[in-house]
Design an enzyme around this catalytic site. Structure first.
Site, PDB file in Angstrom:
ATOM      1  N   GLU A  60      37.135  44.027  42.344  1.00 30.75           N
ATOM      2  CA  GLU A  60      35.791  43.576  42.695  1.00 30.75           C
ATOM      3  C   GLU A  60      34.820  44.735  42.821  1.00 30.75           C
ATOM      4  O   GLU A  60      33.622  44.592  42.527  1.00 30.75           O
ATOM      5  CB  GLU A  60      35.835  42.765  43.994  1.00 30.75           C
ATOM      6  N   HIS A 129      40.935  31.328  51.080  1.00 28.55           N
ATOM      7  CA  HIS A 129      40.233  30.582  50.031  1.00 28.55           C
ATOM      8  C   HIS A 129      39.251  29.614  50.664  1.00 28.55           C
ATOM      9  O   HIS A 129      38.939  28.580  50.084  1.00 28.55           O
ATOM     10  CB  HIS A 129      41.230  29.829  49.143  1.00 28.55           C
TER      11      HIS A 129
HETATM   12  C1  LIG Z   1      40.922  40.731  46.007  1.00 26.45           C
HETATM   13  C2  LIG Z   1      41.335  39.532  45.250  1.00 26.45           C
HETATM   14  N1  LIG Z   1      40.668  39.193  44.124  1.00 26.45           N
HETATM   15  C3  LIG Z   1      40.998  38.088  43.445  1.00 26.45           C
HETATM   16  C4  LIG Z   1      42.014  37.286  43.866  1.00 26.45           C
HETATM   17  C5  LIG Z   1      42.376  36.024  43.093  1.00 26.45           C
HETATM   18  N2  LIG Z   1      43.689  36.188  42.472  1.00 26.45           N
HETATM   19  C6  LIG Z   1      44.804  35.733  43.073  1.00 26.45           C
HETATM   20  S1  LIG Z   1      46.161  36.148  42.242  1.00 26.45           S
HETATM   21  C7  LIG Z   1      45.292  36.940  41.030  1.00 26.45           C
HETATM   22  C8  LIG Z   1      46.026  37.582  39.908  1.00 26.45           C
HETATM   23  C9  LIG Z   1      47.018  38.596  40.373  1.00 26.45           C
HETATM   24  O1  LIG Z   1      47.760  39.086  39.311  1.00 26.45           O
HETATM   25  P1  LIG Z   1      48.874  40.182  39.477  1.00 26.45           P
HETATM   26  O2  LIG Z   1      48.467  41.197  40.490  1.00 26.45           O
HETATM   27  O3  LIG Z   1      49.212  40.681  38.140  1.00 26.45           O
HETATM   28  O4  LIG Z   1      50.114  39.395  40.097  1.00 26.45           O
HETATM   29  P2  LIG Z   1      50.862  38.136  39.487  1.00 26.45           P
HETATM   30  O5  LIG Z   1      50.140  36.937  40.037  1.00 26.45           O
HETATM   31  O6  LIG Z   1      50.785  38.223  38.004  1.00 26.45           O
HETATM   32  O7  LIG Z   1      52.260  38.176  39.978  1.00 26.45           O
HETATM   33  C10 LIG Z   1      43.933  36.852  41.300  1.00 26.45           C
HETATM   34  C11 LIG Z   1      42.888  37.385  40.423  1.00 26.45           C
HETATM   35  C12 LIG Z   1      42.688  37.661  45.047  1.00 26.45           C
HETATM   36  N3  LIG Z   1      43.696  36.932  45.547  1.00 26.45           N
HETATM   37  N4  LIG Z   1      42.333  38.771  45.708  1.00 26.45           N
END
Ligand SMILES: Cc1ncc(C[n+]2csc(CCOP(=O)(O)OP(=O)(O)O)c2C)c(N)n1
Lengths: 324, 369
Positions: A60, A129
């Site tokens: 972000e 959320h």
């Molecule tokens: C600071 C923040 N930004 C956005 C989100 C929304 N979000 C939740 S999971 C995710 C993707 C995470 O991907 P990754 O770190 O690769 O882990 P994976 O889910 O693939 O195991 C996002 C964008 C969040 N939880 N926290």
């Protein structure tokens, strides 16, 4: 006139602005290929390409900070933060850079940008959320803060936000995304930032609210009407700057003020409005202003429904005002 | 001597792999693990898979509002769980780690209670499902905000170092997390201070819909360690023994005072990102099928078969036993009921200040029948 829900109205506003002005670009997590987790940007990357609708790394600070640079350099970025709860890693960029660039530079540099984010609770999303962080933004000089509650407003206000010469935080109550539908003109129209809407006229008390809580407020106002109590309902739409003349005129007429919002109570937007009205209209009021808000706890999943202002809570507060 | 052989090469170009897809042991050292341990790994992987399937059912029947599937991550998660000292070392997990915390000993009843957000949730139903935590087991409570747990993991490790406890902090996250500022800040600080922490990336190559190619321009995640001055290990995370041995190596290095390292476990995410996601929007049918072909459970099964430790009867009785455990725990959790509403005002502070006391009284009044 097409009937659209809130998310479709936002999509339409983005589409119209991108078509109108080449400088408008969208950036954020999952906004491109997926079309946003709520599908606000659906179809836009296919139409305008990955340079103008950019899937970003999960950062972000990078999204908001890059938007500042894009804006300073001449683009009109619309950044999406996936949930308002996730603006915090980007808050330094929003508060230190975006909000104060104009001021710090004596007007030499500016950041005309929009930061869109789904906000609020009621979707069983649990703590991270569901938060309503608008007071943080409203407390930061240099930002404008819009919180929409209808599809019509969303289109007109988002288009205005994109054309605004200052950074605008644009908050979209996620529980309304698909819950509210109305006719939204396919033609171009803009709504001024800073102007409230009177959703219902009444003489007995004024209810000021915005965002997700408008649903409960309008229900409560109907129940009041059924027993002969006429509430004037004002939807602020912009919480900074907020429409003081409209609110004061209404309270001057009704003599009573109730502010309803789901963010925590202390140091809130609701507090600001109540305090301002008390300062300006004290001697014309029939009762002290009241607030119905979320509690001063972090947002709890299990008590989702109890946390947010309920119709009953609004009715009880109205009764207190009338009986005062 | 054995220790030396078990040491791994950082920054390898090919992922470190000890079992090939046919289940052959291809490492230059004997695994030396007792039968019981080898079987336990399989048990934990299967339990993780069955838990995932159970959660899908809970979602479909409307008993929970959210799941973050971990199928495809089992080998990585079970490897990590066994590499740290249970209840001694600390784990800083993320929301996809239910298989990991289960293998570490977090009771199923608590996992289901947290999933249901009910009275069996030790965290009192505050957070969404897939956000476990356990004080007795030193499992730091999961936070939804991506990468926000990285600096705290570094801090806990610094405390372990200052207090000379001999503990290690292990911190897991996805590939997307490595883009956040918090990640860089936490990893850098740990490296500078030689904090006893192991950073483990469960890299499924997607952050929701965003492919790793749009997440980082590095050739892989492990190589990022180079910039911070610590070793980075690039590992086949579909191989449970590679995951286990490499993370164990990193943990023991940290414990010995050698400082932090970064372990990248390359895995697949078989399901959508979460129940709110539709992965067909950004992954082709072929891609998803090809991933499924590389099931970590199947690879490990082949290995066990070669070791003479697997047969269909054992596996099916194990499955029946685990399903029984899952169902019993679920029923106990389901019977627990809603958390008490006024608990909403607990734990905001150590003691309730006047304004929360006042708000609590108002709600109590409102809830009176
Ligand atoms: C600071 C923040 N930004 C956005 C989100 C929304 N979000 C939740 S999971 C995710 C993707 C995470 O991907 P990754 O770190 O690769 O882990 P994976 O889910 O693939 O195991 C996002 C964008 C969040 N939880 N926290």
């Amino acid at each position: 006139m097409p009937t659209l829900n809130l998310i479709q109205a936002i999509n339409l506003a983005l589409d119209e602005e991108m078509r109108r002005d080449e400088r408008v670009v969208i950036l954020g997590e999952d906004v491109g290929r997926r079309g946003g987790v709520f599908l606000a940007t659906e179809g836009l990357q296919a139409k305008y390409g990955p340079d103008r609708v950019m899937d970003t790394p999960l950062a972000e600070a990078a999204i908001i900070g890059a938007a500042v640079g894009m804006a300073a350099h001449g683009l009109r970025p619309v950044a999406e933060i996936q949930f308002a709860d996730y603006v915090f890693p980007g808050i330094d960029q929003l508060f230190s850079q975006a909000a104060k660039l104009r001021y710090r530079s004596g007007g030499q540099f500016t950041a005309p940008m929009v930061v869109r984010m789904p906000t609020g609770g009621g979707v069983k999303g649990g703590h991270h959320h569901s938060q309503s962080p608008e007071a943080h933004f409203a407390h930061t000089p240099g930002l404008k803060v819009v919180v929409v509650s209808t599809p019509y407003d969303a289109k007109g206000l988002l288009k205005a936000a994109i054309r605004d010469d200052d950074p605008v935080v644009f908050m979209e109550p996620k529980r309304l995304y698909r819950a509210v539908k109305e006719e939204v003109p396919a033609e171009e129209y803009l709504l001024p930032i800073g102007q409230a809407a009177i959703r219902r006229e009444g003489r007995d008390l004024t209810i000021v609210s915005y965002g997700g809580s408008m649903v409960e407020v309008l229900k409560a106002a109907e129940e009041m009407a059924a027993v002969g109590l006429e509430a004037e309902v004002i939807d602020l739409r912009s919480v900074l700057p907020w429409d003081k003349p409209t609110v004061l005129a209404s309270v001057a007429k009704t003599g009573r003020l109730l502010v309803v919002a789901e963010a925590p109570r202390t140091a809130s937007v609701a507090s600001e409005i109540a305090a301002t009205v008390a300062e300006e209209l004290f001697d014309q009021m029939l009762a002290p202003p009241l607030r119905v808000t979320g509690f001063d706890t972090p947002y709890p999943l299990a008590q989702d429904k109890l946390y947010m202002p309920t119709v009953t809570r609004i009715l009880n507060a109205a009764k207190r005002l009338i009986d005062y | 001597m054995v220790q030396e052989k078990l040491a791994f090469e950082p920054f390898s170009l090919e992922p470190i792999r000890l079992i090939d897809p046919e289940g052959r042991w291809i490492a230059p050292f004997p695994h030396g693990l007792p039968e019981q341990t080898l079987r336990q790994f399989y048990r934990d992987m299967l339990a993780a898979r069955l838990l995932d399937e159970k959660l899908v059912i809970l979602l479909r029947t409307g008993k929970t509002s959210f799941i973050a599937p971990h199928a495809g991550h089992e080998a990585a998660q079970v490897g990590v769980a066994h590499a740290l000292r249970r209840g001694h070392d600390w784990l800083f997990p993320y929301y996809r780690d239910l298989g990991l915390v289960l293998a570490l000993g977090v009771p199923l009843v608590e996992i289901f209670g947290q999933t249901l957000g009910n009275a069996k949730d030790p965290a009192k139903g505050r957070q969404m499902p897939s956000h476990p935590g356990s004080r007795p087991l030193n499992v730091f409570t999961v936070c939804s905000a991506i990468a926000s747990h990285i600096p705290p993991a570094t801090g806990a490790a610094l405390s372990m170092k200052l207090c000379r406890t001999g503990q290690v902090a292990v911190c897991t996250f996805g590939d997307g997390a490595t883009s956040e500022g918090d990640w860089h800040a936490g990893v850098n600080f740990a490296a500078v201070q030689k904090a006893p922490v192991v950073f483990v990336c469960e890299n499924n190559r997607y952050a929701i819909s965003v492919n790793i190619a749009l997440q980082t321009a590095s050739p892989n995640i492990a190589i990022k360690a180079q910039a911070y001055g610590m070793p980075g290990y690039y590992v086949d995370g579909l191989d449970v023994l590679a995951s286990y041995f490499v993370v164990r190596h990193a943990v023991e290095q940290a414990r010995a005072g050698a400082g932090p390292s970064l372990v990248e476990l390359v895995v697949h995410r078989f399901g959508p990102h979460s129940s709110a996601d539709d992965d067909s929007r950004y992954k082709s049918q072929e891609e998803r099928e090809a991933e499924r072909q590389q099931d970590p459970l199947l690879r490990y099964q082949r290995f066990l078969e070669r070791e003479g430790l697997w047969d269909a009867r054992w596996a099916s009785s194990l499955r029946a036993e685990l399903l029984g455990e899952l169902e019993a725990a679920l029923q106990t959790a389901l019977a627990a009921g809603e958390p008490e509403p006024l608990q909403m005002f607990d734990d905001v502070y150590a003691t309730r200040p006047w304004h929360l006391e006042e708000q609590r009284r108002l709600l109590a009044e409102e809830l009176k029948p």
